[in-house]
Design an enzyme around this catalytic site. Structure first.
Site, PDB file in Angstrom:
ATOM      1  N   THR A 113       0.866  -1.184   0.000  1.00  0.00           N
ATOM      2  CA  THR A 113       0.000   0.000   0.000  1.00  0.00           C
ATOM      3  C   THR A 113       0.900   1.231   0.000  1.00  0.00           C
ATOM      4  O   THR A 113       2.008   1.184   0.526  1.00  0.00           O
ATOM      5  CB  THR A 113      -0.842  -0.017   1.292  1.00  0.00           C
ATOM      6  OG1 THR A 113      -1.805  -1.049   1.177  1.00  0.00           O
ATOM      7  CG2 THR A 113      -1.540   1.305   1.558  1.00  0.00           C
ATOM      8  N   VAL A 154     -13.952  -3.876   1.637  1.00  0.00           N
ATOM      9  CA  VAL A 154     -13.388  -2.531   1.786  1.00  0.00           C
ATOM     10  C   VAL A 154     -12.443  -2.571   2.986  1.00  0.00           C
ATOM     11  O   VAL A 154     -12.820  -3.031   4.062  1.00  0.00           O
ATOM     12  CB  VAL A 154     -14.499  -1.478   2.005  1.00  0.00           C
ATOM     13  CG1 VAL A 154     -13.891  -0.110   2.290  1.00  0.00           C
ATOM     14  CG2 VAL A 154     -15.417  -1.415   0.792  1.00  0.00           C
ATOM     15  N   ASP A 198      -9.098  -0.776   5.401  1.00  0.00           N
ATOM     16  CA  ASP A 198      -8.870   0.408   6.242  1.00  0.00           C
ATOM     17  C   ASP A 198      -8.593   1.672   5.438  1.00  0.00           C
ATOM     18  O   ASP A 198      -8.919   2.784   5.865  1.00  0.00           O
ATOM     19  CB  ASP A 198      -7.662   0.150   7.155  1.00  0.00           C
ATOM     20  CG  ASP A 198      -6.409  -0.160   6.336  1.00  0.00           C
ATOM     21  OD1 ASP A 198      -6.470  -1.062   5.479  1.00  0.00           O
ATOM     22  OD2 ASP A 198      -5.383   0.511   6.534  1.00  0.00           O
ATOM     23  N   GLY A 213      -0.747  -2.018   6.427  1.00  0.00           N
ATOM     24  CA  GLY A 213      -0.701  -3.247   7.222  1.00  0.00           C
ATOM     25  C   GLY A 213      -2.013  -3.985   7.112  1.00  0.00           C
ATOM     26  O   GLY A 213      -2.782  -3.787   6.157  1.00  0.00           O
ATOM     27  N   HIS A 214      -2.273  -4.838   8.095  1.00  0.00           N
ATOM     28  CA  HIS A 214      -3.485  -5.659   8.061  1.00  0.00           C
ATOM     29  C   HIS A 214      -4.719  -4.785   8.314  1.00  0.00           C
ATOM     30  O   HIS A 214      -4.964  -4.320   9.440  1.00  0.00           O
ATOM     31  CB  HIS A 214      -3.370  -6.772   9.107  1.00  0.00           C
ATOM     32  CG  HIS A 214      -4.548  -7.669   9.100  1.00  0.00           C
ATOM     33  ND1 HIS A 214      -5.332  -7.880  10.209  1.00  0.00           N
ATOM     34  CD2 HIS A 214      -5.105  -8.388   8.106  1.00  0.00           C
ATOM     35  CE1 HIS A 214      -6.325  -8.710   9.894  1.00  0.00           C
ATOM     36  NE2 HIS A 214      -6.194  -9.042   8.627  1.00  0.00           N
ATOM     37  N   GLY A 215      -5.484  -4.551   7.236  1.00  0.00           N
ATOM     38  CA  GLY A 215      -6.564  -3.570   7.265  1.00  0.00           C
ATOM     39  C   GLY A 215      -7.596  -3.788   8.349  1.00  0.00           C
ATOM     40  O   GLY A 215      -8.027  -2.830   9.012  1.00  0.00           O
TER      41      GLY A 215
HETATM   42  N1  LIG Z   1      -0.851  -3.586   2.384  1.00  0.00           N
HETATM   43  C1  LIG Z   1      -1.761  -2.962   3.021  1.00  0.00           C
HETATM   44  O1  LIG Z   1      -1.468  -2.013   3.695  1.00  0.00           O
HETATM   45  C2  LIG Z   1      -3.164  -3.480   2.907  1.00  0.00           C
HETATM   46  C3  LIG Z   1      -4.247  -2.532   3.328  1.00  0.00           C
HETATM   47  N2  LIG Z   1      -4.027  -1.942   4.623  1.00  0.00           N
HETATM   48  C4  LIG Z   1      -5.548  -3.269   3.368  1.00  0.00           C
HETATM   49  O2  LIG Z   1      -5.765  -4.034   4.265  1.00  0.00           O
HETATM   50  O3  LIG Z   1      -6.312  -3.102   2.466  1.00  0.00           O
END
Ligand SMILES: NC(=O)C[C@H](N)C(=O)O
Length: 399
Positions: A249, A278, A280, A301-303
């Site tokens: 991202t 959808v 974060d 990160g982990h949305g």
């Molecule tokens: N790589 C990422 O940051 C993924 C993003 N935060 C999502 O979960 O959509």
């Protein structure tokens, strides 16, 4: 003969009219001379005053700062250089807007747009694919001056979702448009539609296919894994965590010379995600937040974990309580890890121009420019420094 001449001169000098004439000339000359001196003094004082005013104005102006990230997670060795080059280019583009007096909002849009166009990142061209093999992207932008924000989610077939998010902010009464509605809005705004295939890279196609194989382990490249080394100093390093692997991202935060802050974030989301998921990134307070009273942040990160703790707003909350950007970022990331088992990364700029780039994942590509100096890195503790002039000169040759 000579004697006769000098006698005549003495005689002339003794003459009243001639003496008066000489006196008049002398007077005029000395007045002119003193006028000239006064003019010089006035001129010098004027120059000094202008310099002083310029210095005072400079003193009152904020020194602009931009920070960008190209995603937190696990970046494979062969992609590291491309990610470093991409974040450096984006930071220089953003700084190029700020330096001559451009706005933080324009700078973050420019920086994010440059990474959306770069296939090394999971945003725009290079986005990961959903379970159906399509690109669905989320993006957000926010103006710290008035808390205006615009976002799009699950958008397809446009090159730069961040541009569409800004149009939502500036041309509608709403803050988030999704899927078909976002597509109709893009058409109405004259944003060109491009074939979805143009956003798909060979790499994301392969990743998607691999994840569909019966014996595959999609979570390996999605969001779950046992973390053994992701968090320095954690006693519970074997805890089951949510981690992102090699998915970048992109985001940017900036403060301009007027003291306005802004943030922008853009993503293709998670590999093999459900259609319509959808994350974060599109959610205000999670994927980003900007407020002139405290600062601006952009997250990665982990949305689902980021949304649970509303990570971007949480960081600004800690700063409002007196923490430095670095301390606020670390505290919020630690909370996300211990409370919901999520890993990620953030970039922060405070309303006084302090900045931070922090992550709980193994890596995060990031770059920043402040006072004409560029800093960038990927691993924890890695930090290269160059002058902007040097970086611009070597940009075309790679780093
Ligand atoms: N790589 C990422 O940051 C993924 C993003 N935060 C999502 O979960 O959509």
């Amino acid at each position: 003969m000579k004697k006769l001449m000098s006698c005549k001169v003495v005689h002339l000098l003794n003459h009243d009219n001639v003496r008066q004439l000489i006196f008049q000339y002398y007077y005029k000359f000395s007045v002119q001379l003193s006028m000239h001196t006064i003019e010089i003094i006035i001129f010098k004082y004027f120059i000094w005053l202008i310099n002083l005013l310029a210095q005072l104005e400079e003193f009152g102006r904020m020194r602009p700062v931009i920070v960008v990230h190209g995603g937190a997670g696990r970046i494979f060795k062969e992609r590291e250089e491309g990610c470093r080059t991409g974040v450096v280019r984006a930071a220089l583009r953003g700084y190029g807007v700020l330096k001559p007096g451009g706005s933080a909002l324009d700078a973050v849009e420019e920086a994010v747009r440059s990474m959306e166009d770069d296939p090394h990142f999971n945003a725009g061209c290079g986005s990961v694919l959903n379970e159906k093999g399509e690109v669905e992207m989320d993006a957000i932008i926010m103006d710290g001056k008035n808390l205006a924000s615009g976002a799009v989610s699950a958008v397809k077939c446009i090159a730069n979702p961040i541009k569409l998010a800004r149009l939502v902010m500036e041309k509608t009464k709403h803050m988030l448009l999704t899927d078909h509605g976002a597509q109709l809005f893009a058409q109405a705004m004259g944003v060109p539609e491009i074939p979805g295939e143009k956003l798909v890279t060979e790499r994301s196609r392969e990743r998607w296919k691999k994840n569909l194989e019966p014996d595959s382990n999609p979570v390996e490249f999605q969001n779950k894994s046992f973390v053994t080394d992701g968090w320095v100093g954690s006693p519970s390093a074997l805890a089951y965590q949510f981690e992102i692997r090699d998915l970048g991202t992109v985001g940017a935060v900036a403060i301009d010379s007027e003291g306005n802050v802004a943030c922008a974030t853009s993503t293709g989301g998670l590999s093999n995600k459900l259609v319509g998921r959808v994350g974060d990134t599109a959610c205000i307070g999670s994927g980003g937040y900007a407020d002139n009273c405290s600062g601006a942040t952009s997250t990665t990160g982990h949305g689902e974990s980021i949304m649970k703790v509303v990570l971007a707003r949480l960081i600004l909350y800690h700063m409002e309580q007196g923490m430095s950007p670095e301390m606020a970022a670390d505290t919020a990331l630690e909370y996300m890890k211990t409370r919901v088992g999520g890993l990620g990364g953030v970039i922060v700029v405070s309303s006084s121009g302090e900045w931070a780039a922090r992550f709980s994942t193994k890596q995060m590509s990031w770059a920043t420019v402040k006072d004409d100096e560029l800093h960038y890195g990927i691993y924890a503790g890695e930090r290269h420094t160059k002058s902007v002039a040097e970086a611009l000169a070597s940009e075309s040759e790679g780093l």
